[in-house]
Design a protein around this motif. Sequence first.
Motif, PDB file in Angstrom:
ATOM      1  N   ASP A  70       0.876  -1.166   0.000  1.00 36.33           N
ATOM      2  CA  ASP A  70       0.000   0.000   0.000  1.00 36.33           C
ATOM      3  C   ASP A  70       0.918   1.222   0.000  1.00 36.33           C
ATOM      4  OD1 ASP A  70      -1.672   2.125   0.557  1.00 36.33           O
ATOM      5  OD2 ASP A  70      -2.875   1.022   1.998  1.00 36.33           O
ATOM      6  N   ASN A  71       1.118   1.800  -1.146  1.00 39.02           N
ATOM      7  CA  ASN A  71       2.069   2.908  -1.246  1.00 39.02           C
ATOM      8  C   ASN A  71       1.599   4.163  -0.526  1.00 39.02           C
ATOM      9  OD1 ASN A  71       3.922   1.389  -2.653  1.00 39.02           O
ATOM     10  ND2 ASN A  71       3.248   2.080  -4.667  1.00 39.02           N
ATOM     11  N   ALA A  72       0.307   4.312  -0.358  1.00 38.05           N
ATOM     12  CA  ALA A  72      -0.200   5.457   0.398  1.00 38.05           C
ATOM     13  C   ALA A  72       0.237   5.379   1.856  1.00 38.05           C
ATOM     14  CB  ALA A  72      -1.715   5.515   0.303  1.00 38.05           C
ATOM     15  N   LYS A  73       0.444   4.168   2.317  1.00 37.77           N
ATOM     16  CA  LYS A  73       0.875   3.946   3.710  1.00 37.77           C
ATOM     17  C   LYS A  73       2.350   3.584   3.799  1.00 37.77           C
ATOM     18  CE  LYS A  73      -3.695   2.368   5.251  1.00 37.77           C
ATOM     19  NZ  LYS A  73      -4.444   1.253   5.873  1.00 37.77           N
ATOM     20  N   ASN A  74       3.031   3.495   2.659  1.00 34.19           N
ATOM     21  CA  ASN A  74       4.436   3.052   2.653  1.00 34.19           C
ATOM     22  C   ASN A  74       4.606   1.746   3.419  1.00 34.19           C
ATOM     23  OD1 ASN A  74       5.392   5.061   1.041  1.00 34.19           O
ATOM     24  ND2 ASN A  74       6.478   6.173   2.644  1.00 34.19           N
ATOM     25  N   THR A  75       3.705   0.820   3.165  1.00 35.76           N
ATOM     26  CA  THR A  75       3.703  -0.440   3.902  1.00 35.76           C
ATOM     27  C   THR A  75       3.633  -1.612   2.921  1.00 35.76           C
ATOM     28  OG1 THR A  75       2.648   0.579   5.807  1.00 35.76           O
ATOM     29  CG2 THR A  75       2.528  -1.817   5.654  1.00 35.76           C
ATOM     30  N   VAL A  76       4.418  -2.626   3.228  1.00 33.28           N
ATOM     31  CA  VAL A  76       4.413  -3.854   2.449  1.00 33.28           C
ATOM     32  C   VAL A  76       3.931  -4.985   3.358  1.00 33.28           C
ATOM     33  CG1 VAL A  76       5.825  -5.479   1.143  1.00 33.28           C
ATOM     34  CG2 VAL A  76       6.321  -3.046   1.047  1.00 33.28           C
ATOM     35  N   TYR A  77       3.203  -5.909   2.769  1.00 30.31           N
ATOM     36  CA  TYR A  77       2.622  -7.003   3.538  1.00 30.31           C
ATOM     37  C   TYR A  77       3.094  -8.344   2.980  1.00 30.31           C
ATOM     38  CZ  TYR A  77      -0.531  -3.189   4.727  1.00 30.31           C
ATOM     39  OH  TYR A  77      -1.036  -1.977   5.126  1.00 30.31           O
ATOM     40  N   LEU A  78       3.094  -9.320   3.859  1.00 24.94           N
ATOM     41  CA  LEU A  78       3.322 -10.698   3.443  1.00 24.94           C
ATOM     42  C   LEU A  78       2.250 -11.547   4.115  1.00 24.94           C
ATOM     43  CD1 LEU A  78       5.193 -12.562   1.766  1.00 24.94           C
ATOM     44  CD2 LEU A  78       6.359 -13.102   3.923  1.00 24.94           C
ATOM     45  N   GLN A  79       1.284 -11.954   3.336  1.00 29.08           N
ATOM     46  CA  GLN A  79       0.242 -12.847   3.835  1.00 29.08           C
ATOM     47  C   GLN A  79       0.737 -14.271   3.706  1.00 29.08           C
ATOM     48  OE1 GLN A  79      -2.885 -12.162   5.226  1.00 29.08           O
ATOM     49  NE2 GLN A  79      -2.914 -14.356   5.618  1.00 29.08           N
ATOM     50  N   MET A  80       0.798 -14.951   4.821  1.00 25.79           N
ATOM     51  CA  MET A  80       1.327 -16.311   4.843  1.00 25.79           C
ATOM     52  C   MET A  80       0.233 -17.277   5.254  1.00 25.79           C
ATOM     53  SD  MET A  80       5.061 -15.596   6.567  1.00 25.79           S
ATOM     54  CE  MET A  80       4.377 -15.239   8.174  1.00 25.79           C
ATOM     55  N   ASN A  81      -0.144 -18.158   4.360  1.00 29.31           N
ATOM     56  CA  ASN A  81      -1.178 -19.156   4.616  1.00 29.31           C
ATOM     57  C   ASN A  81      -0.580 -20.564   4.583  1.00 29.31           C
ATOM     58  OD1 ASN A  81      -3.104 -17.068   4.646  1.00 29.31           O
ATOM     59  ND2 ASN A  81      -3.454 -17.247   2.452  1.00 29.31           N
ATOM     60  N   SER A  82      -1.316 -21.504   5.103  1.00 28.46           N
ATOM     61  CA  SER A  82      -0.877 -22.907   5.107  1.00 28.46           C
ATOM     62  C   SER A  82       0.551 -23.030   5.617  1.00 28.46           C
ATOM     63  CB  SER A  82      -0.998 -23.494   3.689  1.00 28.46           C
ATOM     64  OG  SER A  82      -2.318 -23.402   3.209  1.00 28.46           O
ATOM     65  N   LEU A  83       0.805 -22.396   6.725  1.00 29.50           N
ATOM     66  CA  LEU A  83       2.165 -22.377   7.261  1.00 29.50           C
ATOM     67  C   LEU A  83       2.629 -23.765   7.674  1.00 29.50           C
ATOM     68  CD1 LEU A  83       1.928 -19.032   9.187  1.00 29.50           C
ATOM     69  CD2 LEU A  83       3.689 -19.589   7.497  1.00 29.50           C
ATOM     70  N   LYS A  84       3.930 -23.978   7.486  1.00 28.30           N
ATOM     71  CA  LYS A  84       4.561 -25.258   7.807  1.00 28.30           C
ATOM     72  C   LYS A  84       5.661 -25.026   8.842  1.00 28.30           C
ATOM     73  CE  LYS A  84       4.021 -26.663   2.963  1.00 28.30           C
ATOM     74  NZ  LYS A  84       4.741 -27.140   1.750  1.00 28.30           N
ATOM     75  N   PRO A  85       6.015 -26.030   9.602  1.00 32.42           N
ATOM     76  CA  PRO A  85       7.118 -25.857  10.565  1.00 32.42           C
ATOM     77  C   PRO A  85       8.402 -25.357   9.897  1.00 32.42           C
ATOM     78  CG  PRO A  85       5.915 -27.865  11.049  1.00 32.42           C
ATOM     79  CD  PRO A  85       5.348 -27.327   9.767  1.00 32.42           C
ATOM     80  N   GLU A  86       8.641 -25.741   8.680  1.00 35.78           N
ATOM     81  CA  GLU A  86       9.856 -25.298   7.977  1.00 35.78           C
ATOM     82  C   GLU A  86       9.810 -23.823   7.579  1.00 35.78           C
ATOM     83  OE1 GLU A  86       7.958 -27.982   7.221  1.00 35.78           O
ATOM     84  OE2 GLU A  86       7.839 -28.281   5.035  1.00 35.78           O
ATOM     85  N   ASP A  87       8.685 -23.163   7.790  1.00 36.81           N
ATOM     86  CA  ASP A  87       8.609 -21.718   7.573  1.00 36.81           C
ATOM     87  C   ASP A  87       9.119 -20.939   8.791  1.00 36.81           C
ATOM     88  OD1 ASP A  87       5.474 -22.263   5.941  1.00 36.81           O
ATOM     89  OD2 ASP A  87       7.408 -21.841   4.972  1.00 36.81           O
ATOM     90  N   THR A  88       9.404 -21.633   9.866  1.00 37.80           N
ATOM     91  CA  THR A  88       9.920 -20.988  11.067  1.00 37.80           C
ATOM     92  C   THR A  88      11.238 -20.285  10.774  1.00 37.80           C
ATOM     93  OG1 THR A  88       8.847 -22.557  12.557  1.00 37.80           O
ATOM     94  CG2 THR A  88      10.788 -21.394  13.401  1.00 37.80           C
ATOM     95  N   ALA A  89      11.282 -18.993  11.072  1.00 31.18           N
ATOM     96  CA  ALA A  89      12.471 -18.193  10.779  1.00 31.18           C
ATOM     97  C   ALA A  89      12.238 -16.777  11.273  1.00 31.18           C
ATOM     98  CB  ALA A  89      12.747 -18.166   9.270  1.00 31.18           C
ATOM     99  N   VAL A  90      13.296 -15.990  11.250  1.00 31.12           N
ATOM    100  CA  VAL A  90      13.163 -14.544  11.391  1.00 31.12           C
ATOM    101  C   VAL A  90      12.934 -13.986   9.993  1.00 31.12           C
ATOM    102  CG1 VAL A  90      14.255 -12.404  12.097  1.00 31.12           C
ATOM    103  CG2 VAL A  90      14.638 -14.500  13.430  1.00 31.12           C
ATOM    104  N   TYR A  91      11.896 -13.207   9.856  1.00 25.52           N
ATOM    105  CA  TYR A  91      11.544 -12.642   8.557  1.00 25.52           C
ATOM    106  C   TYR A  91      11.962 -11.168   8.520  1.00 25.52           C
ATOM    107  CZ  TYR A  91       8.966 -16.767   7.166  1.00 25.52           C
ATOM    108  OH  TYR A  91       8.633 -18.056   6.797  1.00 25.52           O
ATOM    109  N   TYR A  92      12.633 -10.805   7.439  1.00 26.86           N
ATOM    110  CA  TYR A  92      13.132  -9.454   7.255  1.00 26.86           C
ATOM    111  C   TYR A  92      12.520  -8.823   6.005  1.00 26.86           C
ATOM    112  CZ  TYR A  92      16.919 -11.095  10.303  1.00 26.86           C
ATOM    113  OH  TYR A  92      17.649 -11.613  11.342  1.00 26.86           O
ATOM    114  N   CYS A  93      12.202  -7.556   6.090  1.00 26.99           N
ATOM    115  CA  CYS A  93      11.868  -6.842   4.866  1.00 26.99           C
ATOM    116  C   CYS A  93      13.052  -5.969   4.468  1.00 26.99           C
ATOM    117  CB  CYS A  93      10.604  -6.014   5.007  1.00 26.99           C
ATOM    118  SG  CYS A  93      10.741  -4.565   6.054  1.00 26.99           S
ATOM    119  N   ALA A  94      13.116  -5.674   3.190  1.00 25.73           N
ATOM    120  CA  ALA A  94      14.235  -4.899   2.668  1.00 25.73           C
ATOM    121  C   ALA A  94      13.765  -4.064   1.484  1.00 25.73           C
ATOM    122  CB  ALA A  94      15.374  -5.822   2.247  1.00 25.73           C
ATOM    123  N   ALA A  95      14.462  -2.963   1.264  1.00 24.20           N
ATOM    124  CA  ALA A  95      14.158  -2.055   0.159  1.00 24.20           C
ATOM    125  C   ALA A  95      15.302  -2.078  -0.844  1.00 24.20           C
ATOM    126  CB  ALA A  95      13.952  -0.639   0.678  1.00 24.20           C
ATOM    127  N   GLY A  96      14.958  -2.254  -2.107  1.00 26.15           N
ATOM    128  CA  GLY A  96      15.976  -2.325  -3.145  1.00 26.15           C
ATOM    129  C   GLY A  96      15.599  -1.507  -4.371  1.00 26.15           C
TER     130      GLY A  96
END
Length: 119
Positions: A70-96
């Motif tokens: 949502d560029n009006a809010k300068n916000t990025v989202y990550l919707q994560m569904n059907s999560l698995k144990p192997e998705d366990t991690a620290v999640y980082y966002c980055a700008a490039g």
Amino acid sequence: QVQLVESGGGLVQAGGSLRLSCAASVSNYAMGWFRQAPGKEREFVAAISWSGGSTYYADSVKGRFTISRDNAKNTVYLQMNSLKPEDTAVYYCAAGRSVLSRMNEYDYWGQGTQVTVSS
């Protein structure tokens, strides 16, 4: 000073969902999500262009995760569904500069948010 602040992490059971948010103090950047599990290297998860018209996903999350912004809010989202144990991690966002940037080409990084998926 550029700031990227992630939120939305937590503990969820396998099969559940979470939505991560990344509030950015910059605009006109492509944005990416990356993750790092204990003992493993940081890896690409998803990326989105400045306009939102182009998105890319790692094969491991394709069909389960959705990146949006949502560029009006300068916000990025990550919707994560059907999560698995192997998705366990620290999640980082980055700008490039480009949605095709390699991980080491991203200019700014957040501090990360922990996602834990229990089996």
